[in-house]
Design an enzyme around this catalytic site. Sequence first.
Site, PDB file in Angstrom:
ATOM      1  CG  PHE B 122      -1.858   1.142   1.263  1.00  0.00           C
ATOM      2  CD1 PHE B 122      -3.075   1.038   0.621  1.00  0.00           C
ATOM      3  CD2 PHE B 122      -1.540   2.324   1.902  1.00  0.00           C
ATOM      4  CE1 PHE B 122      -3.967   2.096   0.609  1.00  0.00           C
ATOM      5  CE2 PHE B 122      -2.427   3.397   1.900  1.00  0.00           C
ATOM      6  CZ  PHE B 122      -3.645   3.274   1.255  1.00  0.00           C
ATOM      7  CG  LEU B 124      -0.747   8.077   1.733  1.00  0.00           C
ATOM      8  CD1 LEU B 124      -1.622   8.701   0.664  1.00  0.00           C
ATOM      9  CD2 LEU B 124      -1.513   8.043   3.064  1.00  0.00           C
ATOM     10  CB  THR B 125       4.582   7.630   2.887  1.00  0.00           C
ATOM     11  OG1 THR B 125       3.694   7.201   3.920  1.00  0.00           O
ATOM     12  CG2 THR B 125       5.574   8.619   3.457  1.00  0.00           C
ATOM     13  CB  SER B 131       1.551  13.693   8.651  1.00  0.00           C
ATOM     14  OG  SER B 131       2.488  12.904   9.316  1.00  0.00           O
ATOM     15  NE  ARG B 269      21.180 -12.570  36.059  1.00  0.00           N
ATOM     16  CZ  ARG B 269      22.421 -12.737  35.682  1.00  0.00           C
ATOM     17  NH1 ARG B 269      22.805 -13.851  35.088  1.00  0.00           N
ATOM     18  NH2 ARG B 269      23.310 -11.786  35.896  1.00  0.00           N
ATOM     19  CB  ILE B 338      13.370  -7.606  33.192  1.00  0.00           C
ATOM     20  CG1 ILE B 338      12.319  -6.782  33.944  1.00  0.00           C
ATOM     21  CG2 ILE B 338      13.418  -9.047  33.721  1.00  0.00           C
ATOM     22  CD1 ILE B 338      10.905  -7.273  33.807  1.00  0.00           C
ATOM     23  N   GLY B 340      18.753  -6.997  31.941  1.00  0.00           N
ATOM     24  CA  GLY B 340      20.074  -6.477  32.291  1.00  0.00           C
ATOM     25  C   GLY B 340      20.924  -6.311  31.045  1.00  0.00           C
ATOM     26  CD  GLU B 364      -1.921   1.304   8.562  1.00  0.00           C
ATOM     27  OE1 GLU B 364      -0.786   0.966   8.178  1.00  0.00           O
ATOM     28  OE2 GLU B 364      -2.942   1.129   7.910  1.00  0.00           O
ATOM     29  CB  THR B 366       2.909   9.994  13.402  1.00  0.00           C
ATOM     30  OG1 THR B 366       2.073  11.157  13.443  1.00  0.00           O
ATOM     31  CG2 THR B 366       3.792  10.014  12.161  1.00  0.00           C
TER      32      THR B 366
HETATM   33  C1  LIG Z   1       9.282   0.967   8.503  1.00  0.00           C
HETATM   34  C2  LIG Z   1       8.268   1.843   7.855  1.00  0.00           C
HETATM   35  C3  LIG Z   1       7.295   1.295   7.050  1.00  0.00           C
HETATM   36  C4  LIG Z   1       6.363   2.092   6.386  1.00  0.00           C
HETATM   37  N1  LIG Z   1       5.464   1.536   5.533  1.00  0.00           N
HETATM   38  C5  LIG Z   1       4.673   2.337   4.772  1.00  0.00           C
HETATM   39  C6  LIG Z   1       3.859   1.766   3.740  1.00  0.00           C
HETATM   40  O1  LIG Z   1       3.822   0.550   3.540  1.00  0.00           O
HETATM   41  N2  LIG Z   1       3.130   2.615   2.960  1.00  0.00           N
HETATM   42  C7  LIG Z   1       3.147   3.964   3.156  1.00  0.00           C
HETATM   43  O2  LIG Z   1       2.464   4.674   2.434  1.00  0.00           O
HETATM   44  N3  LIG Z   1       3.903   4.533   4.128  1.00  0.00           N
HETATM   45  C8  LIG Z   1       4.676   3.745   4.917  1.00  0.00           C
HETATM   46  N4  LIG Z   1       5.487   4.292   5.891  1.00  0.00           N
HETATM   47  C9  LIG Z   1       5.516   5.731   6.043  1.00  0.00           C
HETATM   48  C10 LIG Z   1       4.787   6.222   7.280  1.00  0.00           C
HETATM   49  O3  LIG Z   1       3.411   6.019   7.155  1.00  0.00           O
HETATM   50  C11 LIG Z   1       5.157   7.704   7.434  1.00  0.00           C
HETATM   51  O4  LIG Z   1       6.504   7.720   7.855  1.00  0.00           O
HETATM   52  C12 LIG Z   1       4.286   8.444   8.399  1.00  0.00           C
HETATM   53  O5  LIG Z   1       2.997   8.602   7.901  1.00  0.00           O
HETATM   54  C13 LIG Z   1       4.863   9.822   8.737  1.00  0.00           C
HETATM   55  O6  LIG Z   1       5.223  10.501   7.583  1.00  0.00           O
HETATM   56  P1  LIG Z   1       6.680  11.166   7.487  1.00  0.00           P
HETATM   57  O7  LIG Z   1       7.678  10.149   7.862  1.00  0.00           O
HETATM   58  O8  LIG Z   1       6.787  11.808   6.179  1.00  0.00           O
HETATM   59  O9  LIG Z   1       6.691  12.254   8.630  1.00  0.00           O
HETATM   60  P2  LIG Z   1       6.026  13.698   8.568  1.00  0.00           P
HETATM   61  O10 LIG Z   1       4.651  13.605   8.035  1.00  0.00           O
HETATM   62  O11 LIG Z   1       6.967  14.635   7.926  1.00  0.00           O
HETATM   63  O12 LIG Z   1       5.956  14.000  10.115  1.00  0.00           O
HETATM   64  C14 LIG Z   1       7.120  14.292  10.890  1.00  0.00           C
HETATM   65  C15 LIG Z   1       6.689  14.537  12.330  1.00  0.00           C
HETATM   66  O13 LIG Z   1       5.773  15.645  12.374  1.00  0.00           O
HETATM   67  C16 LIG Z   1       4.556  15.236  12.995  1.00  0.00           C
HETATM   68  N5  LIG Z   1       3.413  15.878  12.324  1.00  0.00           N
HETATM   69  C17 LIG Z   1       3.211  16.025  10.988  1.00  0.00           C
HETATM   70  N6  LIG Z   1       2.044  16.641  10.756  1.00  0.00           N
HETATM   71  C18 LIG Z   1       1.495  16.890  11.959  1.00  0.00           C
HETATM   72  C19 LIG Z   1       0.287  17.519  12.395  1.00  0.00           C
HETATM   73  N7  LIG Z   1      -0.607  17.984  11.515  1.00  0.00           N
HETATM   74  N8  LIG Z   1       0.046  17.602  13.716  1.00  0.00           N
HETATM   75  C20 LIG Z   1       0.938  17.109  14.614  1.00  0.00           C
HETATM   76  N9  LIG Z   1       2.100  16.514  14.278  1.00  0.00           N
HETATM   77  C21 LIG Z   1       2.364  16.404  12.971  1.00  0.00           C
HETATM   78  C22 LIG Z   1       4.501  13.738  12.811  1.00  0.00           C
HETATM   79  O14 LIG Z   1       3.666  13.126  13.781  1.00  0.00           O
HETATM   80  C23 LIG Z   1       5.960  13.358  12.964  1.00  0.00           C
HETATM   81  O15 LIG Z   1       6.279  13.278  14.324  1.00  0.00           O
HETATM   82  C24 LIG Z   1       6.399   3.498   6.589  1.00  0.00           C
HETATM   83  C25 LIG Z   1       7.362   4.053   7.437  1.00  0.00           C
HETATM   84  C26 LIG Z   1       8.290   3.248   8.062  1.00  0.00           C
HETATM   85  C27 LIG Z   1       9.327   3.884   8.941  1.00  0.00           C
END
Ligand SMILES: Cc1cc2nc3c(=O)[nH]c(=O)nc-3n(C[C@H](O)[C@H](O)[C@H](O)COP(=O)(O)OP(=O)(O)OC[C@H]3O[C@@H](n4cnc5c(N)ncnc54)[C@H](O)[C@@H]3O)c2cc1C
Lengths: 118, 378
Positions: B122, B124-125, B131, B269, B338, B340, B364, B366
């Site tokens: 899937f 999206l990012t 986000s 332990r 736990i 150590g 999914e 943050t």
């Molecule tokens: C191991 C791994 C697997 C993943 N798998 C998938 C996948 O299969 N498909 C996919 O599409 N994506 C995937 N992702 C991406 C993941 O969904 C995104 O990393 C996540 O949605 C955050 O986007 P970003 O990393 O661009 O951070 P950003 O969106 O840039 O956010 C950075 C920080 O700002 C905060 N922030 C941003 N906007 C706001 C707001 N409006 N209010 C408050 N805080 C905010 C966030 O919470 C975060 O702490 C994966 C990521 C990882 C690390």
Amino acid sequence: MSFRDIGIKIQAAREEKGFSQEQLARLVGCSQSALSNYEKGKRRLYLSQLEKIAEILDKPLEYFVASLSSQHHSQPVADRNQRFVTIVNHLSRLTDEEINEVMEYIDYLEWRRSGGHK
Amino acid sequence: MMDFSLTKEQQELISSVKNMASKEITPFALQAGETEKKKMLKSLARMNLLCPTVPKEFGGLGLGLVSSALVVEELAAASPGLAAIVAATLHAAEPIILAGNDQQKNEFLPLLTGREAGAAAFALTEPEGGSDLNIISTYATAEQTGYLLNGCKDYVINAGIARFITVVAATDMLNKKASLRIFLIPGHAAGLKTEEIYQTSGINLAPVGRVKFVDVGIRDQYVIKSREAGSGYLLLTQTFDVGRALVSALAVGIARAALEHALHFAENRLQSGIPIKKHQAVAFTLADMATKIEMARLMTWKACWLIDQGEDYSVASAMAKLVSSTVAQQVTCAAADILGARGYLQGNLIEQLVRDARVLSTIEGTNHIQRLVISSQL
Ligand SMILES: Cc1cc2nc3c(=O)[nH]c(=O)nc-3n(C[C@H](O)[C@H](O)[C@H](O)COP(=O)(O)OP(=O)(O)OC[C@H]3O[C@@H](n4cnc5c(N)ncnc54)[C@H](O)[C@@H]3O)c2cc1C
């Protein structure tokens, strides 16, 4: 566009049809408080629910999700996308300083559209 | 009426997954390379577990969300990376199950079922962010019989191995959110390229990478609800609400594995002449860990139950994901304490689980985004 915007559109379309919240809720098959929350944007709508509401209120689904700003666009979507791509291509050839000037002009356009208010 | 009991079928399901995992996954999970991973995926395919929500008429098990969450918890307790492969596949299939037409279901869902089943992704990012849906720059230009897709998706689980990728793209760059569409891209599509597979800190069995689309032609029949403008955004948010409940189950599995390992260690332990579990500080830590896991599991089950009932589940699944991911991070760190010093060594299960749990507050949506979803509905 947010669930609040969708809710505002539902309320407008419901009132246009002359339905009360109770009447529409009954037709949709949900409680009046659920419908009230949909209209306030306090409850997320799922696709099948909005499809049902759209059908009852005689509106295309797009009416509810199109953001208000999109109504200002007069060009067809494909044309605008093409222009957007052209603009991005132009931008990629500009210097940092020129990009700053473009940003300033965009700020000015937004300021002008908002009637000169911040 | 409230009922927390599992049905006979669910109990049998858990016991068969547990049995398979104890023989075919857990013994190899920590050191697994590509060969072991392939074998594990074969084991999942043999039991038709790669995407258990696929309805029976398309070759799947037709499980509801509660049963699927039970499967994901068991797999995560054995190998979080493998469970992530399954969770991503479930997410990719969800829009098809929810809103796909018969042709889409017939063409794509059987790819995830049976002995030859593969994973799906899937996407999206994007590199510019995950986000904010307004940053999406992957766009699909309408053509006469379909679309041309261009752009880049990042951090995609199952990149490079997916039979198909469920891609979210805008079709109007000036009205992005409202114009979102969900596209089904076969893994072998011309113009689709896996640019990079990352070295991640945890969930290492799951390939996470960047995929690029250059003039990928998409026929109309590969677009979900292609005739219904405006459907993409709602379908996307709904799919995430389901995905969150499954990531929540994944978190419970990780936390459970950490508790079981720490408990076993604490019973064996000896310090000051007695097992460390007899020291109240350690016993209470274990009690807190178990209590938090129970809370996370119940919230996961509630969200999944609401989904199965067709009730409103948005807040429940965001709350479950928020709580379970936090619990998994707390519990794995408590387990490391736990253990150590040995809990800090590479190759130790707990050290691995701490890194696995770390990603749960990011994927999914943050945990900040979960709080936005919850607070907007209060
Ligand atoms: C191991 C791994 C697997 C993943 N798998 C998938 C996948 O299969 N498909 C996919 O599409 N994506 C995937 N992702 C991406 C993941 O969904 C995104 O990393 C996540 O949605 C955050 O986007 P970003 O990393 O661009 O951070 P950003 O969106 O840039 O956010 C950075 C920080 O700002 C905060 N922030 C941003 N906007 C706001 C707001 N409006 N209010 C408050 N805080 C905010 C966030 O919470 C975060 O702490 C994966 C990521 C990882 C690390």
